[in-house]
Design an enzyme around this catalytic site. Structure first.
Site, PDB file in Angstrom:
ATOM      1  CE  LYS A 131      33.153   9.163  61.674  1.00 18.15           C
ATOM      2  NZ  LYS A 131      32.285   9.035  60.497  1.00 18.15           N
ATOM      3  CE1 TYR A 190      31.016   5.552  65.104  1.00 19.61           C
ATOM      4  CE2 TYR A 190      31.488   5.626  62.756  1.00 19.61           C
ATOM      5  CZ  TYR A 190      30.886   6.172  63.873  1.00 19.61           C
ATOM      6  OH  TYR A 190      30.150   7.323  63.769  1.00 19.61           O
TER       7      TYR A 190
HETATM    8  P1  NAD Z   1      26.790  15.675  54.245  1.00 18.00           P
HETATM    9  O1  NAD Z   1      27.347  15.563  52.880  1.00 18.00           O
HETATM   10  O2  NAD Z   1      25.392  15.206  54.468  1.00 18.00           O
HETATM   11  O3  NAD Z   1      26.878  17.168  54.766  1.00 18.00           O
HETATM   12  C1  NAD Z   1      28.031  17.949  54.589  1.00 18.00           C
HETATM   13  C2  NAD Z   1      27.668  19.413  54.694  1.00 18.00           C
HETATM   14  O4  NAD Z   1      28.841  20.184  54.468  1.00 18.00           O
HETATM   15  C3  NAD Z   1      26.624  19.847  53.658  1.00 18.00           C
HETATM   16  O5  NAD Z   1      25.690  20.697  54.260  1.00 18.00           O
HETATM   17  C4  NAD Z   1      27.455  20.627  52.652  1.00 18.00           C
HETATM   18  O6  NAD Z   1      26.721  21.649  52.007  1.00 18.00           O
HETATM   19  C5  NAD Z   1      28.535  21.223  53.536  1.00 18.00           C
HETATM   20  N1  NAD Z   1      29.748  21.600  52.808  1.00 18.00           N
HETATM   21  C6  NAD Z   1      30.420  22.751  52.997  1.00 18.00           C
HETATM   22  N2  NAD Z   1      31.475  22.816  52.177  1.00 18.00           N
HETATM   23  C7  NAD Z   1      31.460  21.702  51.448  1.00 18.00           C
HETATM   24  C8  NAD Z   1      32.295  21.213  50.410  1.00 18.00           C
HETATM   25  N3  NAD Z   1      33.377  21.890  49.990  1.00 18.00           N
HETATM   26  N4  NAD Z   1      31.983  20.026  49.870  1.00 18.00           N
HETATM   27  C9  NAD Z   1      30.931  19.305  50.306  1.00 18.00           C
HETATM   28  N5  NAD Z   1      30.102  19.727  51.282  1.00 18.00           N
HETATM   29  C10 NAD Z   1      30.367  20.921  51.844  1.00 18.00           C
HETATM   30  O7  NAD Z   1      27.788  14.895  55.206  1.00 18.00           O
HETATM   31  P2  NAD Z   1      27.478  14.333  56.660  1.00 18.00           P
HETATM   32  O8  NAD Z   1      27.092  12.912  56.568  1.00 18.00           O
HETATM   33  O9  NAD Z   1      26.570  15.261  57.365  1.00 18.00           O
HETATM   34  O10 NAD Z   1      28.936  14.375  57.321  1.00 18.00           O
HETATM   35  C11 NAD Z   1      29.484  15.548  57.877  1.00 18.00           C
HETATM   36  C12 NAD Z   1      30.516  15.157  58.937  1.00 18.00           C
HETATM   37  O11 NAD Z   1      29.873  14.430  59.960  1.00 18.00           O
HETATM   38  C13 NAD Z   1      31.635  14.249  58.432  1.00 18.00           C
HETATM   39  O12 NAD Z   1      32.845  14.570  59.051  1.00 18.00           O
HETATM   40  C14 NAD Z   1      31.191  12.868  58.842  1.00 18.00           C
HETATM   41  O13 NAD Z   1      32.270  11.962  59.040  1.00 18.00           O
HETATM   42  C15 NAD Z   1      30.493  13.166  60.141  1.00 18.00           C
HETATM   43  N6  NAD Z   1      29.445  12.185  60.464  1.00 18.00           N
HETATM   44  C16 NAD Z   1      29.463  11.627  61.690  1.00 18.00           C
HETATM   45  C17 NAD Z   1      28.515  10.707  62.038  1.00 18.00           C
HETATM   46  C18 NAD Z   1      28.505  10.116  63.407  1.00 18.00           C
HETATM   47  O14 NAD Z   1      27.728   9.202  63.657  1.00 18.00           O
HETATM   48  N7  NAD Z   1      29.316  10.614  64.328  1.00 18.00           N
HETATM   49  C19 NAD Z   1      27.541  10.326  61.114  1.00 18.00           C
HETATM   50  C20 NAD Z   1      27.536  10.928  59.860  1.00 18.00           C
HETATM   51  C21 NAD Z   1      28.506  11.866  59.552  1.00 18.00           C
END
Ligand code: NAD
Length: 370
Positions: free
Chosen positions: A134, A219
């Protein structure tokens, strides 16, 4: 029955059906079909590595069989930890060759929001089912393209709305549908946190699609929709953002909104990137229920008041794991050819609502939703 009553009735009926479809699928073991489907994790960031990947060991129908990352070292280390062979490590350029990997059934897109559409569509074209985090994408159009690509490929698409598998939220939906509080009247849903580093992707519009609303306010939108089982018909919103704060050059901080539902329920919602909130309250004619925290990774707590009695409500199976629930749900849907509880259309509906919220905040008008 007048038009509004009829529409409310039909929407409630729809909600009831949605609730019925939440009934767990009979266990596959009973049909001797038990096997674990292979999942490829795309994007090895915080959520994937700290929350999602460690849960596979608890899954019955899901295992990690491939990794997709732009960082070879990180991918190699995690591959060793999770027993993923070197041949099943991909980067973002050779990702499409995952089509030739029979050990991958499902691709889990855990990338920044602005990349969800591209990787979901590429995964579907590679013949894989998709779980997408999401918010589903940055725009309504992208959501529609993702749904179309998965449909064309004959593959399932599910959105990572884990709260729908969290026992307290499931109980809240049951209480609402059973009208234990009387007919629902008002919802209050608040979500927010104080975001840090101004250079992160969440604060860059191209990668995030927006600010607090896209990330955490979603949410509140979800809660209002799943507690009512209805679709909002009109939206108001007010934004408050300090544009001199380096975090908020491109995206909003606070955006509070109201959703009006066909049955007359009004939801007052908070979305914030500068203050911590995680709760909702549903108030019916005879009482209320409250969850705080409501939608976090763990620690949900629920109180219910009917008449003059307030109780701490422990749901059935309070420790059932929402992460395992969502992972195995999609695997079971694939194994049994069922539609997921939260398919792409569910993410699309939220994007439509959020787009209207942004328009309402920008124009100061009430925005109708069809
Ligand atoms: P994060 O920044 O920790 O991780 C993002 C990942 O994407 C990294 O490994 C990064 O290297 C990679 N990536 C690839 N191309 C990229 C670019 N151009 N710019 C930046 N990063 C790039 O983020 P996250 O917290 O893991 O979030 C990832 C997804 O998960 C998002 O869509 C977020 O909304 C979702 N999320 C959902 C929940 C949930 O509870 N459902 C919780 C956290 C995050």
């Amino acid at each position: 029955m007048n038009t509004i009553d009829r529409r409310a009735f039909l929407q409630r009926l729809g909600g009831g059906l949605a609730a019925a479809s939440f009934a767990p699928l009979p266990l596959l073991a009973e049909t001797r079909q038990e096997r674990k489907l292979g999942w490829a994790i795309v994007g090895l960031g915080g959520y994937a590595t700290r929350q999602i990947m460690p849960q596979f060991k608890n899954c019955r129908f899901s295992k990690i069989t491939a990794l997709v990352s732009g960082s070879p070292d990180k991918a190699r280390t995690l591959a060793q930890e999770y027993g993923v062979p070197q041949r099943s490590i991909y980067d973002y350029r050779n990702f499409d060759s995952i089509r030739d990997n029979p050990e991958v059934d499902i691709v889990y897109v855990v990338l920044p929001n602005g990349l969800h559409a591209e990787y979901t569509i590429r995964a579907a074209r590679a013949g894989k089912h998709v779980m997408c985090e999401k918010p589903m994408a940055n725009t309504v159009r992208e959501c529609e393209q993702m749904i179309a690509a998965c449909r064309q490929a004959g593959k399932k698409l599910m959105i990572g709305y884990r709260s729908r598998f969290e026992p307290h939220n499931v109980e809240a939906i049951r209480v609402a549908r059973a009208q234990e509080l009387g007919p629902s009247r008002v919802i209050v849903a608040d979500h927010g946190f104080n975001i840090g580093n101004p250079n992160q992707w969440r604060l860059k519009r191209e990668l995030s699609g927006g600010g607090s609303l896209m990330d955490i306010g979603v949410y509140s939108v979800q809660a209002a929709r799943y507690l009512t089982g209805e679709e909002p018909t009109a939206v108001n919103a007010v934004e408050s953002t300090d544009r001199s704060d380096p975090r908020f050059r491109e995206v909003e901080d606070i955006i509070n909104f109201q959703l009006r539902f066909p049955s007359g329920v009004v939801a007052n919602c908070v979305s914030s990137y500068s203050s911590p909130h995680n709760r909702y309250r549903l108030v019916g004619t005879r009482g209320w229920l409250e969850l705080e925290p409501a939608t976090g990774y763990s620690g949900q707590s629920m109180r219910v008041r009917v008449g003059n009695t307030t109780e701490n409500r422990i749901p059935p199976e309070p420790t059932r794991n929402q992460f395992v629930g969502q992972l195995d749900h999609l695997s079971e849907c694939v194994l049994r050819d069922r539609e997921p509880l939260v398919p792409g259309e569910e993410g699309l509906r939220d994007l439509r609502v959020m787009t209207a919220i942004y328009e309402a905040a920008r124009t100061g008008r009430t925005i109708p939703l069809a």
